[in-house]
Motif scaffolding. Structure first.
Motif, PDB file in Angstrom:
ATOM      1  N   ASN A 290       0.884  -1.148  -0.119  1.00 17.70           N
ATOM      2  CA  ASN A 290      -0.105  -0.001  -0.031  1.00 17.70           C
ATOM      3  C   ASN A 290       1.064   1.083   0.009  1.00 17.70           C
ATOM      4  N   VAL A 291       0.503   2.057  -0.927  1.00 15.72           N
ATOM      5  CA  VAL A 291       1.297   3.591  -1.010  1.00 15.72           C
ATOM      6  C   VAL A 291       0.010   4.416  -0.376  1.00 15.72           C
ATOM      7  N   PHE A 292       0.359   4.852   0.997  1.00 17.24           N
ATOM      8  CA  PHE A 292      -1.022   5.741   1.460  1.00 17.24           C
ATOM      9  C   PHE A 292      -0.659   7.227   0.956  1.00 17.24           C
ATOM     10  N   LEU A 293      -1.446   7.931   0.305  1.00 17.55           N
ATOM     11  CA  LEU A 293      -1.193   9.257  -0.112  1.00 17.55           C
ATOM     12  C   LEU A 293      -1.911  10.065   0.739  1.00 17.55           C
ATOM     13  N   TYR A 294      -0.999  10.996   1.435  1.00 17.53           N
ATOM     14  CA  TYR A 294      -1.711  11.977   2.352  1.00 17.53           C
ATOM     15  C   TYR A 294      -2.252  13.225   1.585  1.00 17.53           C
ATOM     16  N   ASP A 295      -3.328  13.139   0.921  1.00 21.54           N
ATOM     17  CA  ASP A 295      -4.022  14.228   0.037  1.00 21.54           C
ATOM     18  C   ASP A 295      -5.313  14.574   0.407  1.00 21.54           C
ATOM     19  N   GLY A 296      -5.960  13.993   1.175  1.00 14.39           N
ATOM     20  CA  GLY A 296      -7.176  14.453   1.864  1.00 14.39           C
ATOM     21  C   GLY A 296      -8.283  14.387   0.937  1.00 14.39           C
ATOM     22  N   ALA A 297      -8.055  13.611  -0.280  1.00 11.92           N
ATOM     23  CA  ALA A 297      -8.875  13.284  -1.371  1.00 11.92           C
ATOM     24  C   ALA A 297      -9.074  14.631  -2.298  1.00 11.92           C
ATOM     25  N   ILE A 298      -8.125  15.501  -2.268  1.00 12.99           N
ATOM     26  CA  ILE A 298      -8.235  16.860  -3.090  1.00 12.99           C
ATOM     27  C   ILE A 298      -7.339  16.641  -4.301  1.00 12.99           C
ATOM     28  N   VAL A 299      -6.449  15.683  -4.443  1.00 13.65           N
ATOM     29  CA  VAL A 299      -5.501  15.511  -5.483  1.00 13.65           C
ATOM     30  C   VAL A 299      -6.531  14.955  -6.769  1.00 13.65           C
ATOM     31  N   PRO A 300      -6.380  15.403  -7.775  1.00 13.77           N
ATOM     32  CA  PRO A 300      -6.998  14.650  -8.862  1.00 13.77           C
ATOM     33  C   PRO A 300      -6.436  13.219  -9.267  1.00 13.77           C
ATOM     34  N   ASP A 301      -7.173  12.360  -9.608  1.00 12.83           N
ATOM     35  CA  ASP A 301      -6.731  10.795 -10.079  1.00 12.83           C
ATOM     36  C   ASP A 301      -7.223  10.693 -11.449  1.00 12.83           C
ATOM     37  N   PRO A 302      -6.688  11.340 -12.393  1.00 15.62           N
ATOM     38  CA  PRO A 302      -7.392  11.177 -13.945  1.00 15.62           C
ATOM     39  C   PRO A 302      -6.988  10.008 -14.299  1.00 15.62           C
ATOM     40  N   ASP A 303      -5.851   9.226 -14.060  1.00 14.45           N
ATOM     41  CA  ASP A 303      -5.617   7.744 -14.358  1.00 14.45           C
ATOM     42  C   ASP A 303      -6.184   6.711 -13.590  1.00 14.45           C
ATOM     43  N   GLY A 304      -6.959   7.150 -12.650  1.00 18.11           N
ATOM     44  CA  GLY A 304      -7.724   6.011 -11.793  1.00 18.11           C
ATOM     45  C   GLY A 304      -6.605   4.986 -11.205  1.00 18.11           C
TER      46      GLY A 304
END
Length: 139
Positions: A75-89
């Motif tokens: 797991n790579v935990f991304l500390y972004d608060g779900a505000i960073v776009p994920d256009p590549d899914g």
């Protein structure tokens, strides 16, 4: 790959992060080392540490990401608060989480280096702008 935009500048490795990675099976070591290189390539000022007893964290004006090896994936935990776009899914979990989302990488899978690096750079920019909490309040 020499000359690649994902090639990290020389960085100071934390021996505790080395110990964490070295204790893993070979396929998980490869994933963790690639993620480590990508996050350092995203910005030469990224530092690494260990938090929560043994988990590797990568930080710059706040948390960027953390690694956690599980039985059948990393797991790579991304500390972004779900505000960073994920256009590549590439996000695989934590879609409703207010602090972190995850990218799970399994044995034999290829990391989408451009997408993950773009997310790291976005998180770093957000951290420099005051962090995800401040940015969410302002939006």
């Amino acid at each position: 790959m020499p000359g690649s935009p994902f090639e990290p500048a020389p960085y100071t490795a934390d021996p505790r992060v080395d110990a964490y990675i070295d204790a893993l099976p070979g396929w998980q070591q490869s994933i963790c080392r690639e993620v480590r290189d990508l996050v350092h390539a995203a910005d030469p000022e990224v530092t690494e540490t260990v938090k929560r007893t043994s988990r590797p964290y990568f930080v710059l004006d706040g948390n960027i990401c953390a690694l956690l090896a599980a039985k059948d994936h990393v797991n790579v935990f991304l500390y972004d608060g779900a505000i960073v776009p994920d256009p590549d899914g590439i996000i695989t979990g934590g879609h409703g989480n207010k602090a972190a989302r995850t990218v799970a990488v399994r044995q034999g899978e290829t990391i989408n280096a451009p997408a993950l690096t773009a997310m790291f750079r976005h998180i770093i920019a957000d951290n420099r702008a005051g962090g995800r909490r401040k940015l969410k309040r302002e939006r």
